[in-house]
Write a protein that holds these residues in place. Structure first.
Motif, short mmCIF file in Angstrom:
data_model
loop_
_atom_site.label_atom_id
_atom_site.label_comp_id
_atom_site.label_asym_id
_atom_site.label_seq_id
_atom_site.Cartn_x
_atom_site.Cartn_y
_atom_site.Cartn_z
N SER A 166 0.82 -1.22 0.00
CA SER A 166 0.00 0.00 0.00
C SER A 166 0.85 1.26 0.00
N LEU A 167 2.11 1.14 0.42
CA LEU A 167 3.02 2.29 0.44
C LEU A 167 3.71 2.49 -0.91
N GLY A 168 3.59 1.51 -1.79
CA GLY A 168 4.13 1.65 -3.13
C GLY A 168 5.55 1.14 -3.28
N ASP A 169 6.11 1.38 -4.48
CA ASP A 169 7.48 0.97 -4.76
C ASP A 169 8.41 1.60 -3.73
N GLY A 170 9.44 0.87 -3.36
CA GLY A 170 10.38 1.37 -2.37
C GLY A 170 10.02 0.97 -0.96
N ALA A 171 8.98 0.14 -0.82
CA ALA A 171 8.60 -0.34 0.52
C ALA A 171 8.49 -1.86 0.46
N ARG A 172 8.90 -2.48 1.54
CA ARG A 172 8.69 -3.93 1.65
C ARG A 172 8.38 -4.27 3.10
N GLY A 173 7.71 -5.41 3.26
CA GLY A 173 7.27 -5.82 4.57
C GLY A 173 7.88 -7.13 5.01
N LEU A 174 8.18 -7.22 6.30
CA LEU A 174 8.75 -8.42 6.89
C LEU A 174 7.97 -8.78 8.15
N GLY A 175 7.84 -10.07 8.38
CA GLY A 175 7.23 -10.54 9.61
C GLY A 175 8.27 -10.76 10.68
N ILE A 176 8.12 -10.07 11.81
CA ILE A 176 9.03 -10.22 12.95
C ILE A 176 8.19 -10.22 14.21
N ASP A 177 8.40 -11.22 15.05
CA ASP A 177 7.74 -11.25 16.35
C ASP A 177 8.79 -10.96 17.41
N LEU A 178 8.74 -9.76 17.95
CA LEU A 178 9.72 -9.34 18.94
C LEU A 178 9.68 -10.19 20.20
N ALA A 179 8.56 -10.85 20.44
CA ALA A 179 8.45 -11.71 21.62
C ALA A 179 9.17 -13.04 21.40
N GLU A 180 9.70 -13.24 20.20
CA GLU A 180 10.49 -14.43 19.86
C GLU A 180 11.88 -13.94 19.40
N PRO A 181 12.67 -13.39 20.32
CA PRO A 181 13.91 -12.72 19.91
C PRO A 181 14.92 -13.60 19.20
N GLU A 182 14.86 -14.91 19.43
CA GLU A 182 15.80 -15.80 18.75
C GLU A 182 15.57 -15.85 17.24
N THR A 183 14.42 -15.41 16.77
CA THR A 183 14.10 -15.45 15.34
C THR A 183 14.38 -14.13 14.62
N ILE A 184 14.72 -13.10 15.36
CA ILE A 184 14.84 -11.76 14.78
C ILE A 184 15.99 -11.65 13.79
N GLY A 185 17.15 -12.14 14.14
CA GLY A 185 18.31 -12.02 13.25
C GLY A 185 18.05 -12.63 11.88
N ALA A 186 17.49 -13.82 11.86
CA ALA A 186 17.20 -14.48 10.59
C ALA A 186 16.15 -13.71 9.79
N ALA A 187 15.18 -13.15 10.47
CA ALA A 187 14.12 -12.40 9.77
C ALA A 187 14.65 -11.13 9.11
N LEU A 188 15.76 -10.60 9.63
CA LEU A 188 16.32 -9.35 9.10
C LEU A 188 17.51 -9.56 8.17
N THR A 189 17.80 -10.79 7.82
CA THR A 189 18.97 -11.11 7.01
C THR A 189 19.02 -10.34 5.70
#
Length: 177
Positions: free
Chosen positions: A47-70
């Motif tokens: 909805s924000l247009g070109d130049g934007a992308r979305g990622l799923g990150i659950d901050l309550a699962e901190p062990e998964t954050i690094g991989a989600a931001l690769t």
């Protein structure tokens, strides 16, 4: 014309985070918006247009954050605006809800910075959202007030440890609409 800046907005699918994303896109910056639900984050980014992308990150699962931001290659600005509402009183204290909120805001926020630190430009800045409840508690804000006080300590520590990257905290109050 200078290259567009890249902003990562954790908690960027609604509220203040989404408004920051909209403003950044209007300036021509690229944005990465995150939310707990990957599909919603991708829909909001679309909805924000070109130049934007979305990622799923659950901050309550901190062990998964690094991989989600690769796939985030460069960060010129980081906004940590994720929030989860909680009404937890001393009389009816729910340890599970308290633990989740503490993990989300203090451990999760810190892990996001840790995961992205090597990709932050020297001119990068971080804005961490706490909340006014740190100074003006209200009934049911036991956990929220405590965590927002912790956000102050987090901001102060990060500002010292990762300089010259700027780190600032904002503590808005509740907005009724």
């Amino acid at each position: 014309m200078a290259d567009p800046r890249t902003l990562v907005i954790v908690g960027g699918t609604s509220g203040i985070g989404l408004d920051v994303a909209r403003d950044a896109r209007a300036r021509g910056d690229e944005v990465v918006v995150t939310g707990r639900d990957a599909t919603r984050a991708k829909d909001v980014a679309a909805s924000l247009g070109d130049g934007a992308r979305g990622l799923g990150i659950d901050l309550a699962e901190p062990e998964t954050i690094g991989a989600a931001l690769t796939d985030v290659e460069r960060v010129d600005g980081l906004v940590l605006a994720a929030i989860e509402r909680d009404a937890n009183t001393v009389a009816d204290y729910d340890i599970g809800r308290a633990r989740r909120l503490i993990t989300l805001k203090l451990i999760g926020y810190t892990e996001v910075v840790h995961a992205l630190l090597s990709r932050m430009s020297p001119e990068a800045a971080i804005v961490i959202f706490g909340g006014r409840a740190k100074d003006r508690p209200y009934p049911g804000s036991t956990t929220v007030s405590t965590i927002n006080g912790g956000v102050v300590g987090l901001v102060n520590t990060m500002a010292l440890e990762i300089a010259p990257i700027r780190v600032n905290g904002l503590h808005p109050g509740i907005v009724g609409d």
